[in-house]
Scaffold this active site. Structure first.
Site, PDB file in Angstrom:
ATOM      1  N   SER A 133      -7.486  -6.121   6.517  1.00  0.00           N
ATOM      2  CA  SER A 133      -8.053  -4.794   6.292  1.00  0.00           C
ATOM      3  C   SER A 133      -8.999  -4.432   7.441  1.00  0.00           C
ATOM      4  O   SER A 133      -8.576  -4.379   8.587  1.00  0.00           O
ATOM      5  CB  SER A 133      -8.738  -4.751   4.917  1.00  0.00           C
ATOM      6  OG  SER A 133      -9.073  -3.432   4.556  1.00  0.00           O
ATOM      7  N   HIS A 175      -3.417  -1.148   5.393  1.00  0.00           N
ATOM      8  CA  HIS A 175      -3.051  -0.418   4.167  1.00  0.00           C
ATOM      9  C   HIS A 175      -2.068   0.698   4.538  1.00  0.00           C
ATOM     10  O   HIS A 175      -2.152   1.815   4.026  1.00  0.00           O
ATOM     11  CB  HIS A 175      -4.290   0.165   3.486  1.00  0.00           C
ATOM     12  CG  HIS A 175      -5.341  -0.835   3.133  1.00  0.00           C
ATOM     13  ND1 HIS A 175      -5.261  -1.662   2.020  1.00  0.00           N
ATOM     14  CD2 HIS A 175      -6.511  -1.150   3.744  1.00  0.00           C
ATOM     15  CE1 HIS A 175      -6.340  -2.431   1.971  1.00  0.00           C
ATOM     16  NE2 HIS A 175      -7.101  -2.148   3.015  1.00  0.00           N
ATOM     17  N   GLU A 202      -0.021  -3.429   3.101  1.00  0.00           N
ATOM     18  CA  GLU A 202      -0.777  -4.362   2.268  1.00  0.00           C
ATOM     19  C   GLU A 202       0.059  -5.596   1.946  1.00  0.00           C
ATOM     20  O   GLU A 202       1.283  -5.535   1.878  1.00  0.00           O
ATOM     21  CB  GLU A 202      -1.204  -3.670   0.969  1.00  0.00           C
ATOM     22  CG  GLU A 202      -2.214  -2.557   1.181  1.00  0.00           C
ATOM     23  CD  GLU A 202      -2.597  -1.843  -0.098  1.00  0.00           C
ATOM     24  OE1 GLU A 202      -2.019  -2.165  -1.166  1.00  0.00           O
ATOM     25  OE2 GLU A 202      -3.467  -0.964  -0.037  1.00  0.00           O
TER      26      GLU A 202
END
Length: 276
Positions: A133, A175, A202
């Site tokens: 992330s 993401h 993800e």
């Protein structure tokens, strides 16, 4: 006589790397770090809830078989210069940078002894470095800072700043499919066509191996935007305008994709991103 540099593997993860059928990103990271007895450091500098993040990853790594995990908590730049903190990263065979806010990560770590220890770990000691992330975004020379381009590429809609600089010639987004970020990545590549744009879904990881091999692991895909041949009117349009972008090349690599040698179409766009 100095020993030659030994580069380690890089694992760039798109976030939300929960184990699922056919996917065990944390387990693969443990393997890349050297197995269950390898010392692993979890850096939570990007997070405002570092203890909770550490508890979650400690449990996840224990489930993956790791026996020696330590928390590297960095709440300010003084922490990032602390000898004990730097030594923990220096001793690790695997370093995992958690998610949160990449601006926070860079504000605390950028240009500090800890930053240098991270680079040394992967570029000279052969340690495995992973980021997920926000931790993935920060691995590049440039990183996304803020902004959205929901419906089309949009001049000035997305901010970019310096990252940790471990992965050259690229900007990384995460993401990716879940948050519909293709237009955001196109906006960034339009602003600097010399960058390779890489979007990672993800529960998906892009593995850059020391020998130049590439592998996609996990549940989703990796999207690569190549703007090297692009023709664009970005410089002529106003802020907020949609640029014309001709000859932008987009490659999608599904989970399970493995290249021991990059195919000719990917060689000029992916080979430059390997750390050196």
């Amino acid at each position: 006589m100095t020993r030659p540099a030994k580069r380690g593997p890089l694992l760039i993860v798109g976030g939300t790397e929960a184990p699922c059928e056919g996917s065990d990103i944390l387990g693969r990271f443990v393997e890349l770090a050297g197995g269950p007895d390898a010392p692993i450091a979890v850096l939570t500098a990007a997070s405002t809830i570092p203890q909770q993040v550490w508890r979650d990853y400690r449990a996840g790594f224990e489930k993956a078989g790791a026996r020696h995990c330590v928390h590297v908590r960095v709440d300010d730049r003084a922490n990032a210069a602390d000898e004990t903190t730097v030594a923990a990263v220096g001793a690790a065979r695997g370093i995992f940078i958690s998610g949160g806010d990449q601006k926070r990560l860079m504000a605390h770590v950028g240009g500090t002894p800890l930053h240098e220890a991270l680079r040394t770990a992967v570029l000279e000691r052969g340690a495995c470095l992973a980021g997920t992330s926000a931790g993935a975004s920060a691995l590049g020379v440039h990183m996304v800072t803020d902004g959205r381009a929901e419906f089309s590429p949009e001049k000035g809609a997305v901010g970019m700043a310096a990252g940790l600089g471990v992965v050259p010639h690229c900007v990384l987004d995460q993401h990716f499919s879940q948050r519909h970020r293709i237009n955001r990545l196109l906006t960034l590549v339009a602003a600097d066509p010399g960058l390779t744009g890489i979007g990672i879904d993800e529960d998906t990881g892009l593995l850059l191996a020391p020998d130049g091999a590439v592998e996609v692991i996990g549940a989703g895909a990796v999207t690569i935007v190549d703007g090297r041949h692009m023709q664009s009117n970005l410089a002529e349009i106003d802020e907020g305008g949609m640029p014309t972008m001709l000859d932008v090349r987009v490659h999608v690599l599904q989970s399970g994709t493995t290249y021991e040698t990059l195919p000719p179409v990917l060689m000029p766009v992916l080979q430059p991103i390997f750390p050196r």
